[in-house]
Design a protein around this motif. Structure first.
Motif, mmCIF file in Angstrom:
data_model
loop_
_atom_site.group_PDB
_atom_site.id
_atom_site.type_symbol
_atom_site.label_atom_id
_atom_site.label_comp_id
_atom_site.label_asym_id
_atom_site.label_seq_id
_atom_site.Cartn_x
_atom_site.Cartn_y
_atom_site.Cartn_z
ATOM 1 N N ARG A 1 51.573 57.457 10.533
ATOM 2 C CA ARG A 1 52.667 56.832 11.282
ATOM 3 C C ARG A 1 53.136 57.647 12.493
ATOM 4 O O ARG A 1 53.871 57.138 13.329
ATOM 5 C CB ARG A 1 53.861 56.586 10.352
ATOM 6 N N ARG A 2 52.759 58.931 12.552
ATOM 7 C CA ARG A 2 53.247 59.786 13.627
ATOM 8 C C ARG A 2 52.156 60.744 14.063
ATOM 9 O O ARG A 2 51.401 61.273 13.242
ATOM 10 C CB ARG A 2 54.460 60.587 13.155
ATOM 11 N N GLY B 1 54.579 56.506 16.273
ATOM 12 C CA GLY B 1 55.605 57.445 16.684
ATOM 13 C C GLY B 1 54.906 58.666 17.244
ATOM 14 O O GLY B 1 53.966 59.178 16.630
ATOM 15 N N THR C 1 58.542 66.415 11.844
ATOM 16 C CA THR C 1 59.354 66.069 10.670
ATOM 17 C C THR C 1 60.662 65.359 11.002
ATOM 18 O O THR C 1 61.280 64.772 10.106
ATOM 19 C CB THR C 1 59.680 67.326 9.854
ATOM 20 N N GLY C 2 61.118 65.415 12.234
ATOM 21 C CA GLY C 2 62.375 64.763 12.614
ATOM 22 C C GLY C 2 62.126 63.601 13.549
ATOM 23 O O GLY C 2 61.005 63.393 14.030
ATOM 24 N N ASP C 3 63.175 62.849 13.832
ATOM 25 C CA ASP C 3 63.018 61.664 14.668
ATOM 26 C C ASP C 3 63.604 61.811 16.066
ATOM 27 O O ASP C 3 63.421 60.929 16.913
ATOM 28 C CB ASP C 3 63.690 60.456 13.992
ATOM 29 N N ASP C 4 64.312 62.885 16.347
ATOM 30 C CA ASP C 4 65.061 62.972 17.600
ATOM 31 C C ASP C 4 64.191 63.226 18.824
ATOM 32 O O ASP C 4 64.661 63.050 19.958
ATOM 33 C CB ASP C 4 66.149 64.051 17.499
ATOM 34 N N LEU D 1 61.035 61.764 19.240
ATOM 35 C CA LEU D 1 59.988 60.745 19.328
ATOM 36 C C LEU D 1 59.983 60.054 20.690
ATOM 37 O O LEU D 1 61.035 59.805 21.295
ATOM 38 C CB LEU D 1 60.164 59.716 18.224
#
Length: 286
Positions: free
Chosen positions: A88-89, A127, A180-183, A185
């Motif tokens: 997914r990323r 992502g 590991t984080g979304d900020d 992306l």
């Protein structure tokens, strides 16, 4: 599960250490028996430049670290396979000069495919994050380590050339956040060290760390380039590197940015701190 390519290189090892506590990590390497990675990291055999060998590594994974030298010209194919298998990323390690002409990117002649990795993740439909670091602080070891271990005199080109050396440990910390984080992306992020330093000043700071009065002696570019090629460096790499130095001898290349401090919530490590932590690498054995 986070899959790492380039896990046995400098940045990959630091990243594996960052991730090993608290995350499932699977490292792809051509030589699993010689990986020497932290305990808890699953090591699997595969060649990132041959995507078909990565199926087992990518199956069941959530995120992929795409190392531009490890995957080489296969970046787009590796990302396509990852998407097909449910990843997914994807996070790429590119470089600050990724948008320069390809023949003006020295590391390209040593195997890096920064442009391809950057494009592959940005067009992946997953992502994604692409990190674009400036030159690594550790390049000082490659450029001057042998001379410093032998004497207090360093002979090199373009004493006044300036850049903002980045501690590789800080890069690994940002990579961990990206994986590991979304900020972060959906971003291409330029990363630098906290200050612009000349070649001469970097050597001086290494001397301070060592407690030795290192002396920088500027040498002409042409004979220096011939010597580098004679010592085994690829001629196209040396040519591109010398052109980079010449183009930026009067103005800094990649001036410091605030991105790293914004991401990590602390200042980047300085070159002086890096030098103090690598004293043993500059000291002669015995």
């Amino acid at each position: 599960m986070i899959v790492l390519t380039g896990a046995t290189g400098l940045v990959g090892r630091l990243l594996a250490t960052e991730l090993a506590e608290g995350h499932e990590v699977r490292a792809v390497t051509r030589s699993p028996r010689n990986a020497g990675l932290p305990a808890g990291v699953e090591v699997v055999e595969g060649d990132p430049q041959r995507p078909g060998t990565l199926v087992d590594a990518l199956r069941g994974a959530d995120a992929l670290f795409l190392h531009s030298r490890a995957v080489g010209d296969a970046a787009h194919d590796v990302v396509a396979l990852a998407r097909e298998l449910g990843v997914r990323r994807v996070v790429a390690l590119a470089a600050a000069n990724v948008d320069d002409r390809l023949d003006a990117q020295p590391s390209r002649f040593r195997g890096d495919r920064n442009k391809e990795a950057d494009d592959a993740v940005a067009t992946s439909g997953l992502g994604w994050v692409s990190l674009r670091p400036s030159s690594f602080a550790g390049n000082a070891l490659t450029a001057w380590g042998g001379q410093i271990r032998a004497s207090d005199d360093v002979r090199y080109v373009y004493a006044g050339f300036e850049e903002s050396p980045l501690d590789e440990r800080d890069l690994a910390a940002v990579l961990e956040r990206a994986l590991t984080g979304d900020d972060l992306l959906g971003r291409r992020i330029d990363l630098t060290g906290p200050e612009s330093l000349s070649h001469e000043e970097m050597v001086r700071q290494i001397g301070v760390a060592l407690g030795r009065p290192l002396r920088f002696h500027e040498v002409p570019a042409e004979p220096a380039a011939r010597g580098m090629v004679a010592n085994g460096l690829p001629e196209p790499f040396v040519t591109a590197m010398m052109a980079r130095y010449a183009a930026h001898r009067t103005r800094p290349q990649f001036p410091p940015t605030a991105e790293l401090e914004k991401i990590l919530g602390r200042p980047p490590r300085t070159f002086a701190e890096w030098a103090a932590d690598h004293v043993a690498d500059f000291e002669a054995a015995g």
